[in-house]
Design a protein around this motif. Structure first.
Motif, PDB file in Angstrom:
ATOM      1  N   VAL A 120       0.737  -0.882  -0.067  1.00  0.00           N
ATOM      2  CA  VAL A 120      -0.072   0.585  -0.257  1.00  0.00           C
ATOM      3  C   VAL A 120       0.941   1.406   0.543  1.00  0.00           C
ATOM      4  N   GLU A 121       0.577   1.798  -0.995  1.00  0.00           N
ATOM      5  CA  GLU A 121       1.609   3.246  -0.776  1.00  0.00           C
ATOM      6  C   GLU A 121       0.251   4.882  -0.929  1.00  0.00           C
ATOM      7  N   THR A 122       0.687   5.634   0.345  1.00  0.00           N
ATOM      8  CA  THR A 122       0.451   6.919   0.247  1.00  0.00           C
ATOM      9  C   THR A 122       1.209   8.231  -0.688  1.00  0.00           C
ATOM     10  N   ARG A 123       0.504   9.263   0.178  1.00  0.00           N
ATOM     11  CA  ARG A 123       1.430  10.353  -0.503  1.00  0.00           C
ATOM     12  C   ARG A 123       2.918  10.061   0.574  1.00  0.00           C
ATOM     13  N   SER A 124       2.897   9.634   1.740  1.00  0.00           N
ATOM     14  CA  SER A 124       4.414  10.059   2.243  1.00  0.00           C
ATOM     15  C   SER A 124       4.899   7.984   3.180  1.00  0.00           C
ATOM     16  N   ASN A 125       4.074   7.369   2.438  1.00  0.00           N
ATOM     17  CA  ASN A 125       4.007   5.930   3.246  1.00  0.00           C
ATOM     18  C   ASN A 125       4.665   5.187   2.522  1.00  0.00           C
ATOM     19  N   ILE A 126       4.839   3.944   2.874  1.00  0.00           N
ATOM     20  CA  ILE A 126       4.574   2.557   2.376  1.00  0.00           C
ATOM     21  C   ILE A 126       4.341   1.553   3.285  1.00  0.00           C
ATOM     22  N   MET A 127       3.231   0.834   2.844  1.00  0.00           N
ATOM     23  CA  MET A 127       3.186  -0.752   4.411  1.00  0.00           C
ATOM     24  C   MET A 127       2.492  -1.757   3.649  1.00  0.00           C
ATOM     25  N   PHE A 128       3.141  -2.726   4.168  1.00  0.00           N
ATOM     26  CA  PHE A 128       2.827  -3.599   3.541  1.00  0.00           C
ATOM     27  C   PHE A 128       1.876  -5.034   4.430  1.00  0.00           C
ATOM     28  N   SER A 129       0.316  -4.333   3.980  1.00  0.00           N
ATOM     29  CA  SER A 129      -0.975  -4.798   4.628  1.00  0.00           C
ATOM     30  C   SER A 129      -1.029  -6.425   4.307  1.00  0.00           C
ATOM     31  N   PHE A 130      -2.097  -6.526   5.643  1.00  0.00           N
ATOM     32  CA  PHE A 130      -2.453  -8.243   5.643  1.00  0.00           C
ATOM     33  C   PHE A 130      -3.666  -8.929   5.338  1.00  0.00           C
ATOM     34  N   LEU A 131      -4.450  -7.203   5.479  1.00  0.00           N
ATOM     35  CA  LEU A 131      -6.281  -7.654   5.919  1.00  0.00           C
ATOM     36  C   LEU A 131      -6.740  -6.607   5.242  1.00  0.00           C
ATOM     37  N   SER A 132      -6.074  -4.867   5.240  1.00  0.00           N
ATOM     38  CA  SER A 132      -8.099  -4.640   4.259  1.00  0.00           C
ATOM     39  C   SER A 132      -6.948  -3.459   4.250  1.00  0.00           C
ATOM     40  N   VAL A 133      -7.898  -2.298   3.191  1.00  0.00           N
ATOM     41  CA  VAL A 133      -7.304  -0.620   2.925  1.00  0.00           C
ATOM     42  C   VAL A 133      -9.100  -0.144   3.028  1.00  0.00           C
ATOM     43  N   GLY A 134      -9.435   1.066   3.752  1.00  0.00           N
ATOM     44  CA  GLY A 134     -10.359   0.903   3.556  1.00  0.00           C
ATOM     45  C   GLY A 134     -11.100   2.833   3.839  1.00  0.00           C
ATOM     46  N   TRP A 135     -11.867   3.043   2.560  1.00  0.00           N
ATOM     47  CA  TRP A 135     -12.221   4.801   3.048  1.00  0.00           C
ATOM     48  C   TRP A 135     -13.950   4.820   3.125  1.00  0.00           C
ATOM     49  N   GLY A 136     -14.437   5.559   4.136  1.00  0.00           N
ATOM     50  CA  GLY A 136     -16.057   5.689   4.397  1.00  0.00           C
ATOM     51  C   GLY A 136     -16.862   4.596   5.068  1.00  0.00           C
ATOM     52  N   LEU A 137     -17.063   4.497   5.064  1.00  0.00           N
ATOM     53  CA  LEU A 137     -18.610   4.734   6.205  1.00  0.00           C
ATOM     54  C   LEU A 137     -17.872   3.685   7.802  1.00  0.00           C
ATOM     55  N   ILE A 138     -17.269   2.052   5.981  1.00  0.00           N
ATOM     56  CA  ILE A 138     -17.285   0.965   7.361  1.00  0.00           C
ATOM     57  C   ILE A 138     -15.512   1.724   8.528  1.00  0.00           C
ATOM     58  N   SER A 139     -14.792   1.600   7.616  1.00  0.00           N
ATOM     59  CA  SER A 139     -13.946   3.156   8.163  1.00  0.00           C
ATOM     60  C   SER A 139     -13.855   4.021   9.354  1.00  0.00           C
ATOM     61  N   ASP A 140     -15.435   4.691   9.022  1.00  0.00           N
ATOM     62  CA  ASP A 140     -15.396   5.900  10.213  1.00  0.00           C
ATOM     63  C   ASP A 140     -15.867   4.707  11.259  1.00  0.00           C
ATOM     64  N   ILE A 141     -16.630   3.839  11.032  1.00  0.00           N
ATOM     65  CA  ILE A 141     -17.186   3.266  12.445  1.00  0.00           C
ATOM     66  C   ILE A 141     -16.584   3.164  13.151  1.00  0.00           C
ATOM     67  N   ASP A 142     -15.306   2.134  12.288  1.00  0.00           N
ATOM     68  CA  ASP A 142     -13.952   1.799  13.277  1.00  0.00           C
ATOM     69  C   ASP A 142     -13.489   3.108  13.855  1.00  0.00           C
ATOM     70  N   ILE A 143     -13.373   4.365  13.283  1.00  0.00           N
ATOM     71  CA  ILE A 143     -11.888   4.541  13.594  1.00  0.00           C
ATOM     72  C   ILE A 143     -13.231   5.827  14.732  1.00  0.00           C
ATOM     73  N   GLU A 144     -13.952   5.889  14.519  1.00  0.00           N
ATOM     74  CA  GLU A 144     -14.614   6.910  15.806  1.00  0.00           C
ATOM     75  C   GLU A 144     -16.004   6.388  16.137  1.00  0.00           C
ATOM     76  N   SER A 145     -15.760   5.420  16.104  1.00  0.00           N
ATOM     77  CA  SER A 145     -16.178   4.427  17.571  1.00  0.00           C
ATOM     78  C   SER A 145     -14.800   4.358  18.447  1.00  0.00           C
ATOM     79  N   GLU A 146     -14.067   5.125  18.369  1.00  0.00           N
ATOM     80  CA  GLU A 146     -13.105   4.312  19.256  1.00  0.00           C
ATOM     81  C   GLU A 146     -12.991   5.136  20.708  1.00  0.00           C
ATOM     82  N   ARG A 147     -13.881   6.658  20.569  1.00  0.00           N
ATOM     83  CA  ARG A 147     -14.226   6.451  21.862  1.00  0.00           C
ATOM     84  C   ARG A 147     -15.541   6.172  22.848  1.00  0.00           C
ATOM     85  N   LEU A 148     -15.988   4.368  22.228  1.00  0.00           N
ATOM     86  CA  LEU A 148     -16.436   4.277  23.258  1.00  0.00           C
ATOM     87  C   LEU A 148     -16.446   2.799  23.308  1.00  0.00           C
ATOM     88  N   ARG A 149     -14.989   2.229  23.527  1.00  0.00           N
ATOM     89  CA  ARG A 149     -14.225   1.677  23.686  1.00  0.00           C
ATOM     90  C   ARG A 149     -14.442   1.330  24.792  1.00  0.00           C
TER      91      ARG A 149
END
Length: 341
Positions: free
Chosen positions: A20-49
């Motif tokens: 996976v390549e972004t503008r400033s980083n390179i990563m090697f991913s084993f699971l997934s890359v997300g944008w939108g609904l599921i990523s929003d739920i995952d990150i924003e729900s941290e406040r309810l951990r």
């Protein structure tokens, strides 16, 4: 106990890994890359951990009521039909025409070195050219690297951009060779001012893993790629069947099938359809049986996502990354993972 038995038995399976390549980083991913609904739920729900796994359910309801859409473009390179039948490689459907199993080294654009013996020569031949030339202007500079390819392009010469992984280039190796202690050579300063042009990653460190075979993130993609532009509820690329123990995201996925399963949900989808989608994630029945213009799962070998802005969240393996252009390509059977059978 079960994990200990797996270690003792030593049974393993090959695992696909996505670069996976972004503008400033390179990563090697084993699971997934997300944008939108599921990523929003995952990150924003941290406040309810504090409430445990129920945080995902609560925040899913919240995001369903306050539904967001994001404008942008999604590009993908469809996987070959043979891949969906359990092939372990991308075959001939490579973004640049080569097989996915062939790892090629990228090259950086600058082969110039400063030699202290010939620096500042004026009016002297130096055995290699006119006065004042830097590198190659004295006999000691004849290093047999003259055949190095010095330019890297996308689809044409106008789309030139030095790769972020140029550590792998012959030029970088040349610089490293001449940067040993007491060497009379040093890398040309002009090529070191930009961290993406010297031998290393975005932060100047050594890059690990296979280099990219895709066009540069800023380059135009070949015509063999499919393009979808507009508003999206979410785009999620997965290469494992489960995103969590209760999220059966890609039922057809295998550990080493050489496929990225790209889920695209476009704006215009009804809330009832989204509710059915979210409820079906636990059983793998979230993808509509009939063709659906708003929800589709596409087997691909590479993808690129270009958001129109920076709103929303992007994740790689569940971790937040910068929201911006991102691309990924699969490397089949790059890693090993212990398995029970």
């Amino acid at each position: 106990m079960a994990s200990a038995l797996m270690v003792v038995k030593g049974k393993h399976s090959m695992l696909d890994v996505v670069r996976v390549e972004t503008r400033s980083n390179i990563m090697f991913s084993f699971l997934s890359v997300g944008w939108g609904l599921i990523s929003d739920i995952d990150i924003e729900s941290e406040r309810l951990r504090a409430i445990g796994g129920q945080r995902f359910t609560v925040w899913s309801v919240h995001r369903l009521i306050s539904l967001r859409t994001y404008q942008g473009k999604v590009y993908y390179l469809p996987a070959l039909v043979s891949q969906t039948n359990g092939g372990d490689g991308v075959g001939g459907n490579h973004p640049n025409g080569g097989g996915v199993g062939t790892l090629k080294h990228s090259v950086s654009y600058n082969t110039t070195l400063n030699c202290r013996d010939c620096r500042g020569l004026t009016g002297q031949d130096g055995g290699g050219g006119g006065g004042g030339t830097i590198g190659g202007s004295c006999d000691a500079c004849d290093t047999n690297f003259s055949d190095v390819l010095s330019l890297e392009t996308g689809t044409n010469l106008d789309s030139f951009r030095p790769r972020i992984d140029s550590w792998y280039s012959a030029t970088s190796r040349k610089s490293t060779y001449f940067s040993t202690v007491d060497s009379i050579y040093e890398s040309d300063k002009a090529s070191n001012d930009d961290p993406t042009q010297n031998g290393g990653g975005p932060n100047g460190g050594v890059m690990y893993g296979p280099p990219s075979r895709l066009p540069a993130l800023t380059a135009t993609l070949p015509d063999t790629w499919q393009t979808i532009a507009g508003d999206f509820v979410m785009v999620h690329a997965a290469y494992q069947s489960h995103l969590s123990t209760e999220c059966y995201f890609a039922p057809q996925s295998r550990l080493n099938d050489g496929i990225i399963w790209l889920l695209i949900i476009r704006a215009g989808v009804s809330r009832s359809q989204l509710l059915s989608f979210l409820l079906g994630l636990s059983s793998g029945t979230h993808i509509p049986m009939q063709a659906n213009e708003h929800i589709q799962m596409v087997p691909v070998s590479a993808f690129r996502i270009e958001p129109a802005g920076t709103a929303g969240h992007m994740t790689v393996d569940g971790e937040k990354v910068e929201c911006g252009p991102i691309q990924g390509e699969i490397f089949p059977s790059l890693a090993k993972v212990m398995v029970p059978k």
